[in-house]
Design an enzyme around this catalytic site. Structure first.
Site, PDB file in Angstrom:
ATOM      1  CD  GLU A  54      -1.658   2.423   1.313  1.00 33.68           C
ATOM      2  OE1 GLU A  54      -2.305   3.289   0.709  1.00 33.68           O
ATOM      3  OE2 GLU A  54      -0.671   2.691   2.026  1.00 33.68           O
ATOM      4  CB  CYS A  83      -4.418   3.536   6.284  1.00 39.41           C
ATOM      5  SG  CYS A  83      -3.939   2.029   5.424  1.00 39.41           S
ATOM      6  CB  CYS A 142      -4.574  -0.159   9.066  1.00 38.08           C
ATOM      7  SG  CYS A 142      -3.210  -1.046   8.339  1.00 38.08           S
ATOM      8  CG  HIS A 196      -5.068   4.706  11.245  1.00 46.18           C
ATOM      9  ND1 HIS A 196      -3.981   5.288  11.860  1.00 46.18           N
ATOM     10  CD2 HIS A 196      -4.552   4.002  10.202  1.00 46.18           C
ATOM     11  CE1 HIS A 196      -2.877   4.958  11.233  1.00 46.18           C
ATOM     12  NE2 HIS A 196      -3.195   4.174  10.208  1.00 46.18           N
ATOM     13  NE  ARG A 251       0.262  -3.096   6.148  1.00 48.64           N
ATOM     14  CZ  ARG A 251      -1.017  -3.474   6.028  1.00 48.64           C
ATOM     15  NH1 ARG A 251      -1.847  -3.347   7.061  1.00 48.64           N
ATOM     16  NH2 ARG A 251      -1.476  -3.979   4.906  1.00 48.64           N
ATOM     17  CB  SER A 292       4.739   1.788   7.278  1.00 56.14           C
ATOM     18  OG  SER A 292       4.164   0.517   7.037  1.00 56.14           O
ATOM     19  CB  CYS A 294       0.708   0.188   5.446  1.00 57.23           C
ATOM     20  SG  CYS A 294      -0.937   0.869   5.149  1.00 57.23           S
ATOM     21  CB  CYS A 335      -0.060   4.343   7.542  1.00 51.08           C
ATOM     22  SG  CYS A 335      -1.612   3.470   7.360  1.00 51.08           S
TER      23      CYS A 335
END
Length: 586
Positions: free
Chosen positions: A14, A62, A65, A69, A490, A513, A557, A560
């Site tokens: 992503e 995102c 996810c 969040h 993640r 990330s 990701c 994010c």
């Protein structure tokens, strides 16, 4: 000096990620750089808003996810205001978040990561009867960790594999490989046999259907997927869903189907790949920093999240030393921008409560490569107590194992024993992938416990889903601050908020990330992606399969991780992305 390798864009993730690697004369990676090349912005949008609206905006950080969040931001505001949701809300939130885990991890293993291990074209040479025996072999190596029964393979008859093989032949003959196109088939780094490849491809196709059923789990209590809408500051709104036995039963049925696939396909396939690539795991290929951090998550009792028991314990493990775990102190978290396209008013890393997002784009070098001595990424560099750390499923398993958590130790030892593998294999790319699978098994089993707990609580007559509070009295003329520390699929996710007179004064998010995909810091220390590539041998630099394998093991990701642009809409730069095959040498 060997080659300077550029992989841009990294696909099957992503967001937008670029990796540059320096190879020696033996095609072993000796240096690496990770760069987020595009941005998105949410945090500044929060400023001046009612804190109760923030979670719905934070969810848009995102597109993957989303629920995490949403959940973390809601918890952040609750922490600032001193609100503890009731039991039913805790259980519903756990179930929604757990649903994201099992869906996300399954999709990642098959549809984002599997093609780094599986040579699809090789499956054309497989003997379907031998493939059926292969599937049975790996499934039967596992016993159910709850019942002790031998696991049976998923959809693994000879006829099934023959039909899958025929489908593949038609794709190849027509020149339409679809999702299997443009890969590095035949690369020497692929090690599975044709029969093993056929098993994995068949389950890849099965997972396309199963993931759709898994996605329904979030929608039952969340209202929809991927952006659920039933969480509010103080609790949840899905009262009618938890009152309806049919809805609870439907959730249980989907959870049971998910468990069947996870135990009969995902885990045996992981065990199969892990055994074949065990030599790389034992050598520590992809190990990286060796420092691991978990904030901890999933409340197991009705104490506040920062005081009660958690499914995943919090902690920090340094230098792969499982004998010592340090407690997490959020005040020791800072973000550095020495090598990031931002600037601070002060020349030092900042804690998120004082975080700033001021873009300072300096571009690439004239030859089109990253300016690695200067700024080269839109991701900031997080630091914990002057350590660079890795976060994610592996970090959660390592911290839990080092903590002596009974449940985590049971599942980790169970899978390692099934594959006759030592604990040291966890510190590798293979181990990172195994950690995610172990966590998926834990999650699908504990979700059944939460569902039963919710059903019993509702049956007893408790329908409370929200804690009442007086917002004006809590905020008018006052300053408050709070944070939410959770675990996204993640890894460690933190949101921080400052509220002044009922409005958001500042908001910052430090996401998994960001921790993993960050560039160097002010001491020139690598981020987790960068460190994980050092020492990796490449069989063919023109086909950077080994780089993809290790980077994908983190499940990047990137949207994010990057922060915000000019809030007034001022144009700061124009970029045109023109992929030319995914890799080039300079």
């Amino acid at each position: 000096m060997g080659k300077h390798l550029v992989v841009d864009p990294i696909t099957r993730i992503e967001g937008h990620l670029r990796i540059e690697a320096i190879l020696d004369e033996n095609n072993v990676i000796v240096d690496a750089y990770s760069s987020s090349t595009m941005w998105r912005g949410i945090e500044i949008i929060m400023k001046g808003r009612d804190p109760r609206d923030v979670p719905l905006l934070a969810m848009r950080i995102c597109g993957v996810c989303t629920g995490t969040h949403y959940y973390t931001s809601t918890q952040t505001v609750e922490h600032a205001l001193g609100i503890v949701p009731p039991k039913n809300a805790r259980l519903v939130r756990n179930l929604i978040q757990g649903s994201l885990y099992i869906h996300d991890h399954t999709v990642h293993f098959y549809h984002l990561h599997a093609l780094d291990w599986v040579d699809v074209v090789s499956a054309l040479k497989a003997d379907p009867a031998k493939a059926a025996a292969e599937a049975k072999k790996w499934a039967n190596m596992l016993t159910d960790p709850l019942t002790g029964e031998t696991i049976q393979p998923w959809n693994a008859g000879e006829g099934t594999f023959r039909a899958v093989q025929e489908r593949l032949k038609k794709f190849v003959k027509a020149g339409r490989l679809g999702p299997f196109a443009n890969a590095y088939w035949g690369n020497k780094s692929y090690k599975l046999t044709p029969e093993q490849n056929l098993v994995a491809v068949s389950h890849y196709l099965d997972a396309l259907d199963i993931q759709r059923e898994m996605a329904k789990l979030m929608a039952i209590f969340g209202g929809k997927n991927p952006h659920p809408q039933s969480l509010v500051v103080g609790g949840v709104t899905c009262v009618q869903d938890i009152k309806n036995p049919a809805r609870l039963g439907f959730f249980g049925d989907l959870l049971g189907l998910s468990r069947e696939f996870i135990y009969r396909a995902y885990l045996p396939d992981l065990l199969m790949a892990g055994a074949v690539y065990a030599d790389e795991a034992l050598k520590g290929i992809g190990r990286g920093l060796g420092n691991y951090m978990a904030y901890g998550d999933f409340r197991m009792d009705d104490n506040p999240w920062y005081k009660g028991k958690l499914l995943f314990p919090q902690g920090v493990v340094l230098n792969m030393d499982l004998s010592t775990v340090y407690d997490v102190d959020q005040s020791k978290i800072t973000e550095d921008v020495t090598h990031s396209w931002y600037e601070y008013d002060v020349n030092q890393p900042l804690h998120p409560f004082e975080g700033q997002t001021k873009p300072k784009y300096t571009g690439f070098k004239k030859d089109g490569t990253l300016d690695t001595k200067g700024k080269y990424s839109w991701i900031k560099s997080p630091i914990y107590d002057d350590h660079r750390v890795e976060v994610g499923p592996l970090a959660r398993m390592i911290v839990g194992y080092a903590r002596g958590d009974e449940r985590i130790k049971h599942y980790v030892d169970w899978l390692l024993k099934s594959g006759n593998l030592p604990t040291k294999v966890l510190f590798s790319t293979v181990g990172r992938t195994a950690g995610r699978a172990i966590e998926t098994a834990i999650m699908v089993d504990v979700m059944k416990e939460w569902l039963n707990e919710l059903s019993k609580n509702v049956a007893s007559g408790d329908l409370s889903t929200w804690t009442e509070y007086d917002f004006d009295s809590l905020t008018k003329g006052k300053e408050r601050k709070g944070y939410g520390l959770t675990e996204a699929p993640r890894g460690a996710l933190g949101h921080w908020i400052r509220i002044k007179d009922g409005k958001v004064e500042n908001y910052q998010a430090v996401v998994p990330s960001t921790w993993n995909g960050a560039p160097r810091d002010y001491k020139n220390r690598m981020g987790a992606y960068e460190a994980s590539l050092i020492g990796t041998p490449m069989s063919n630099p023109d086909q950077p399969l080994e780089i993809l394998r290790t980077i994908h093991s983190f499940d990047p990701c990137i949207a994010c991780a990057v922060h915000v642009i000019d809030a007034k809409g001022k144009e700061l730069g124009v970029y045109k992305v023109e992929p030319v095959g995914g890799a080039c040498t300079i």
